[in-house]
Design an enzyme around this catalytic site. Structure first.
Site, PDB file in Angstrom:
ATOM      1  N   SER A 194      37.363 -45.718  25.199  1.00 50.89           N
ATOM      2  CA  SER A 194      38.618 -44.981  25.171  1.00 50.89           C
ATOM      3  C   SER A 194      38.796 -44.236  23.865  1.00 50.89           C
ATOM      4  CB  SER A 194      39.788 -45.965  25.270  1.00 50.89           C
ATOM      5  OG  SER A 194      40.031 -46.300  26.593  1.00 50.89           O
TER       6      SER A 194
ATOM      7  N   HIS B 241      46.875 -44.375  23.914  1.00 54.28           N
ATOM      8  CA  HIS B 241      46.893 -45.794  24.281  1.00 54.28           C
ATOM      9  C   HIS B 241      46.091 -46.654  23.298  1.00 54.28           C
ATOM     10  CE1 HIS B 241      43.003 -45.088  26.464  1.00 54.28           C
ATOM     11  NE2 HIS B 241      42.826 -46.349  26.182  1.00 54.28           N
TER      12      HIS B 241
ATOM     13  N   ASP C 217      47.769 -38.527  26.960  1.00 53.49           N
ATOM     14  CA  ASP C 217      47.107 -39.629  26.263  1.00 53.49           C
ATOM     15  C   ASP C 217      46.293 -39.077  25.084  1.00 53.49           C
ATOM     16  OD1 ASP C 217      46.248 -42.132  25.626  1.00 53.49           O
ATOM     17  OD2 ASP C 217      45.036 -42.440  27.428  1.00 53.49           O
TER      18      ASP C 217
END
Ligand SMILES: *[C@@H]1O[C@H](CO)[C@@H](O)[C@H](O)[C@H]1NC(C)=O
Ligand SMILES: *[C@@H]1O[C@H](CO)[C@@H](O)[C@H](O)[C@H]1NC(C)=O
Ligand SMILES: *[C@@H]1O[C@H](CO)[C@@H](O)[C@H](O)[C@H]1NC(C)=O
Ligand SMILES: *[C@@H]1O[C@H](CO)[C@@H](O)[C@H](O)[C@H]1NC(C)=O
Ligand SMILES: *[C@@H]1O[C@H](CO)[C@@H](O)[C@H](O)[C@H]1NC(C)=O
Length: 247
Positions: free
Chosen positions: A200, A64, A107
């Site tokens: 992230s 992402h 992911d």
């Protein structure tokens, strides 16, 4: 007696948590030399993510975190200080082909850098797990990043925090889209410490091995959070790294 114990166990995490910063503490400068800071351009917006160096010219991060342009900074501690940093453009982005924005499975992404990083005391690679490695509930590992502090301002310096792996049931209760065979359920719901936005793509490190990638949170915003379980992607990683190394 048992009730008292249960009571103590349930209040202890709250009393030991200062709740002051989202993150634990500032890391000793350059003690996490595999850490990468990612500047991402996507649709005329700018984002930041974490990542980690897994080969001289390959960085692992979350799918992402993909965008049209990604620049990787290695060797940093305080982002205001450029000494000993290496800023390298990513020339190839390979997000996992099974990643979907909706369910957020798979992911994981590999980036090929324009040139090989110079390996020194500020910049080093981190080891990846074996397929048979299985991170278990109760295990405590460390995540680091330049993401948000409790006051929602992003951090100039690299921060880290220890987080506990939770039983899969905890995350399954929070979302139908939790799959323990490819994800990790991380963070004590009774504690405030957790990853913030901007973290992230960063690594979840157990005994000097990158076992997880910071992926996403649930809608409540409270821990636990979902990380990608790296050991479940070893065949994909090997295949993709080979491809990137040849290109
Ligand atoms: C970029 O914007 C377009 C149009 O608004 C949208 O369809 C697309 O999904 C966006 N891309 C990303 C990566 O967010
Ligand atoms: C990564 O993101 C960019 C920008 O949104 C997009 O053009 C590209 O197709 C993505 N890469 C892959 C392999 O999905
Ligand atoms: C900048 O970083 C270098 C290398 O980490 C360090 O030796 C130096 O003291 C830092 N400078 C400042 C002003 O913090
Ligand atoms: C946010 O918290 C950090 C760490 O406690 C502090 O250094 C920083 O000045 C704070 N930022 C703002 C805008 O209050
Ligand atoms: C969980 O992921 C594995 C590996 O991708 C897959 O084989 C399995 O069907 C998934 N389980 C569920 C319940 O979706």
């Amino acid at each position: 007696m048992l009730l008292l114990l249960v009571f103590l166990v349930s209040v202890l995490p709250l009393s030991t948590d200062g709740g002051k910063i989202f993150w634990g503490t500032e890391v000793k400068p350059h003690s996490r030399p595999y850490m990468a800071y990612l500047n991402i351009d996507r649709n005329n917006s700018h984002y930041v993510c974490g990542g980690f160096l897994v080969d001289k010219d390959i960085v692992m991060t979350a799918a992402h975190c993909n965008g049209s342009h990604i620049t990787v900074t290695l060797g940093a501690h305080d982002m205001r200080n450029k000494t000993n940093t290496q800023k390298i453009h990513a020339i190839k982005h390979v997000p996992h082909e099974g990643y979907t924005k909706k369910k957020k499975f798979n992911d994981i992404m590999l980036l090929k850098l324009k040139r090989k990083a110079q390996i020194n005391s500020f910049v080093k690679t981190i080891a990846l797990p074996k397929s048979e490695d299985w991170v278990k509930p109760g295990q405590v590992c460390t995540v680091s990043g330049w993401g948000n502090l409790a006051n929602c301002s992003s951090s100039n310096t690299l921060q880290e925090v220890n987080l506990v792996v939770q039983k899969k049931q905890l995350c399954m209760e929070m979302s139908r889209n939790y799959n323990d065979s490819i994800q990790l359920c991380v963070g004590n719901p009774n504690e405030k410490k957790a990853t913030g936005s901007g973290d992230s793509g960063g690594p979840f490190v157990c005994n000097n091995v990158a076992q997880g990638i910071v992926s996403h949170r649930f809608c409540t915003g409270q821990p636990p959070r979902v990380f990608t379980r790296i050991s479940s992607f070893i065949p994909w990683i090997k295949k993709t790294m080979k491809l990137l190394q040849q290109s």
